[in-house]
Scaffold this motif. Structure first.
Motif, PDB file in Angstrom:
ATOM      1  N   ILE A   1      12.024  -0.862  49.451  1.00  0.00           N
ATOM      2  CA  ILE A   1      11.252  -2.102  49.321  1.00  0.00           C
ATOM      3  C   ILE A   1      12.025  -3.032  48.397  1.00  0.00           C
ATOM      4  O   ILE A   1      12.367  -2.655  47.268  1.00  0.00           O
ATOM      5  N   ILE A   2      12.321  -4.219  48.870  1.00  0.00           N
ATOM      6  CA  ILE A   2      13.037  -5.223  48.083  1.00  0.00           C
ATOM      7  C   ILE A   2      12.063  -6.340  47.739  1.00  0.00           C
ATOM      8  O   ILE A   2      11.384  -6.872  48.623  1.00  0.00           O
ATOM      9  N   LEU A   3      11.988  -6.667  46.465  1.00  0.00           N
ATOM     10  CA  LEU A   3      11.147  -7.779  46.011  1.00  0.00           C
ATOM     11  C   LEU A   3      12.054  -8.878  45.483  1.00  0.00           C
ATOM     12  O   LEU A   3      12.812  -8.660  44.531  1.00  0.00           O
ATOM     13  N   ALA A   4      11.990 -10.054  46.096  1.00  0.00           N
ATOM     14  CA  ALA A   4      12.735 -11.224  45.633  1.00  0.00           C
ATOM     15  C   ALA A   4      11.754 -12.211  45.007  1.00  0.00           C
ATOM     16  O   ALA A   4      10.849 -12.707  45.684  1.00  0.00           O
ATOM     17  N   VAL A   5      11.929 -12.467  43.711  1.00  0.00           N
ATOM     18  CA  VAL A   5      11.106 -13.436  42.989  1.00  0.00           C
ATOM     19  C   VAL A   5      11.991 -14.645  42.711  1.00  0.00           C
ATOM     20  O   VAL A   5      13.016 -14.531  42.034  1.00  0.00           O
ATOM     21  N   VAL A   6      11.594 -15.792  43.237  1.00  0.00           N
ATOM     22  CA  VAL A   6      12.500 -16.940  43.269  1.00  0.00           C
ATOM     23  C   VAL A   6      11.865 -18.166  42.625  1.00  0.00           C
ATOM     24  O   VAL A   6      10.639 -18.294  42.548  1.00  0.00           O
ATOM     25  N   PRO A   7      12.704 -19.121  42.182  1.00  0.00           N
ATOM     26  CA  PRO A   7      12.231 -20.431  41.738  1.00  0.00           C
ATOM     27  C   PRO A   7      12.331 -21.448  42.874  1.00  0.00           C
ATOM     28  O   PRO A   7      12.809 -21.138  43.965  1.00  0.00           O
ATOM     29  N   ASP A   8      11.852 -22.644  42.623  1.00  0.00           N
ATOM     30  CA  ASP A   8      12.244 -23.845  43.368  1.00  0.00           C
ATOM     31  C   ASP A   8      11.734 -23.951  44.802  1.00  0.00           C
ATOM     32  O   ASP A   8      12.191 -24.810  45.549  1.00  0.00           O
ATOM     33  N   GLU A   9      10.744 -23.145  45.213  1.00  0.00           N
ATOM     34  CA  GLU A   9      10.265 -23.266  46.584  1.00  0.00           C
ATOM     35  C   GLU A   9       9.593 -24.610  46.824  1.00  0.00           C
ATOM     36  O   GLU A   9       9.675 -25.178  47.924  1.00  0.00           O
ATOM     37  N   GLU A  10       8.931 -25.148  45.806  1.00  0.00           N
ATOM     38  CA  GLU A  10       8.134 -26.357  45.995  1.00  0.00           C
ATOM     39  C   GLU A  10       8.983 -27.614  46.179  1.00  0.00           C
ATOM     40  O   GLU A  10       8.470 -28.630  46.645  1.00  0.00           O
ATOM     41  N   THR A  11      10.270 -27.580  45.815  1.00  0.00           N
ATOM     42  CA  THR A  11      11.097 -28.784  45.944  1.00  0.00           C
ATOM     43  C   THR A  11      12.399 -28.525  46.688  1.00  0.00           C
ATOM     44  O   THR A  11      13.418 -29.151  46.409  1.00  0.00           O
TER      45      THR A  11
END
Length: 451
Positions: free
Chosen positions: A142-152
């Motif tokens: 299971i890979i979890l990617a937690v990311v910034p910047d989706e809203e822009t």
């Protein structure tokens, strides 16, 4: 009566999706500017403390990406979970409660990001932590990617990951992310569980109108920019560029019609058969009607206007920004622009300034069936439903760049009067404590090999 409550403590507090969501909401990650680093590092500490491998990669150290891997038995391909921690601004909104306090009141968790999408990230984290505490070993990593910047735009988030670090997702066939606000608002008729299988694609266009200037004390000519702009706005006032029927939307409408009772289902079926009939959806609420109509046509909405130099001067140029959304199914940008020119006038200048990625056709295969089975096992009266969302999410990048089949899956169970779609990006964003617990249970069942 309003009551203040502390978060419930099922299992260990650190595994509670409510406690995790509270902590996530208390990080101010409004984008812009973002500054998600403190939140991401806190998540890393939680996962590291549980013995789950993590890695940080970043285009901007203030806006890092976290990729965690929970090893499986190698019997299935890795499964990707992806979630963003940035949230939209709260300025200019009137909130009943502080937007970053993470308060639980009358069974609901309040705060910016409760729905979009820190609440869902908390479900994912809770499921992983519970598995780790129990010693569960999934069939595949299971890979979890937690990311910034989706809203822009995702430039330093998912786009950076898929372009600069595709090796982190080698072998992944399926991914689960947010649902893009895909709730249908038909909860009074049936308890529906949307599973997003496709998204509309962004095509933002600048349309330039030009004409003769002159003193504004005289009547503007018919060829003047304002009169030409008026005709443009009238041409797109219906919101669409003509009916386009697609297989994925047809299946969604067919299943939706079968899930809804009596006359409501009959209206949806009539709409499926003849989406051009303006009166076929009479009796449904306006928000639902607009959503359904957006699924059978490429849409275009006027959103931003630039022009004019003075109150007493006829402008010689006006620039109109249009939010275009293209249906899934391989429609090209050129096809969209051709339809737009045909509608607004071929003599106008059109400039495409944001173009979304074209994703592979959706596959409603065994993994979709697995998502639906988990929902049925946890809510036998609920109805899983394949859904197309009019918005776009980070799924577009994982699917178009890496060929991963992406699903939007935010399992929620709530009362018929709650419409979570209407809380996205709005003041007083909040989510039910029981809904968070339900979602965490569904994620745990899925990741453990359930239902």
């Amino acid at each position: 009566m309003e009551t203040m409550e502390s978060a419930p403590k099922p299992r260990a507090q650190g595994q509670s999706p409510v406690w995790l969501a509270q902590r996530l909401i208390r990080f101010d990650t409004v984008n812009p500017p973002g500054d998600e680093a403190e939140c991401v590092q806190w998540i890393r500490g939680v996962l590291d403390g549980a013995g789950i491998e993590t890695r940080i990669v970043a285009a901007d150290p203030r806006r890092p990406n976290l990729v965690a891997r929970y090893p499986g038995r190698g019997l299935e391909p890795p499964l990707l979970l992806h979630a963003h921690v940035d949230v939209v601004p709260v300025e200019g909104q009137t909130w009943t409660r502080p937007p970053f306090a993470g308060e639980v009141v009358d069974g609901e968790l309040w705060g910016r990001g409760a729905v979009d999408m820190k609440g869902q990230l908390a479900m994912m984290l809770s499921a992983l932590l519970r598995m780790r505490a129990r010693g569960d070993v999934p069939a595949g990593d299971i890979i979890l990617a937690v990311v910034p910047d989706e809203e822009t735009g995702s430039d330093v988030g998912s786009r950076f990951l898929v372009e600069r670090h595709p090796e982190l997702f080698a072998g992944v066939r399926y991914a689960i992310g947010e649902d893009g606000g895909a709730e249908l608002g038909l909860g009074r008729h049936a308890r529906l569980h949307p599973i997003v299988v496709a998204e509309k694609r962004t095509c933002w266009v600048r349309l330039t109108v030009r004409g003769p200037g002159g003193h504004a004390s005289r009547v503007a000519p018919d060829t003047g920019t304002v009169n030409r702009l008026r005709r443009v706005l009238e041409s797109i006032s219906g919101g669409g560029l003509g009916i386009e029927r697609t297989p994925v939307v047809d299946r969604m409408l067919e299943e939706l019609a079968g899930a809804l009772p009596g006359g409501v289902g009959a209206r949806i079926e009539a709409f499926r058969r003849n989406p051009a009939d303006p009166g076929v959806l009479d009796g449904l609420d306006g928000t639902t009607v607009r959503y359904l109509r957006s699924l059978v046509q490429h849409t275009v909405s006027a959103t931003v206007l630039h022009g004019g130099t003075g109150t007493n001067v006829h402008p010689t140029e006006i620039v109109l920004e249009l939010d275009g959304r293209v249906l899934p199914g391989g429609f090209t940008t050129e096809e969209f622009l051709t339809l737009l020119r045909r509608q607004v006038g071929a003599d106008l200048d059109l400039e495409l300034f944001v173009e979304g990625e074209i994703s592979p056709p959706p596959r409603l295969d065994a993994f979709y069936d697995r998502l639906a089975a988990v929902l049925r096992s946890r809510d036998p009266e609920g109805i899983p439903l394949p859904v197309v969302t009019t918005a776009s999410t980070d799924a577009r990048l994982f699917s178009s760049r890496l060929g991963i089949q992406c699903f939007g899956w935010m399992p929620l169970r709530h009362g018929p009067d709650v419409v979570y779609r209407d809380r996205l990006h709005c003041p007083d964003e909040r989510i039910g404590v029981e809904a968070l617990e339900f979602g965490a249970e569904c994620f745990h069942a899925l990741l453990s090999g359930g239902p």
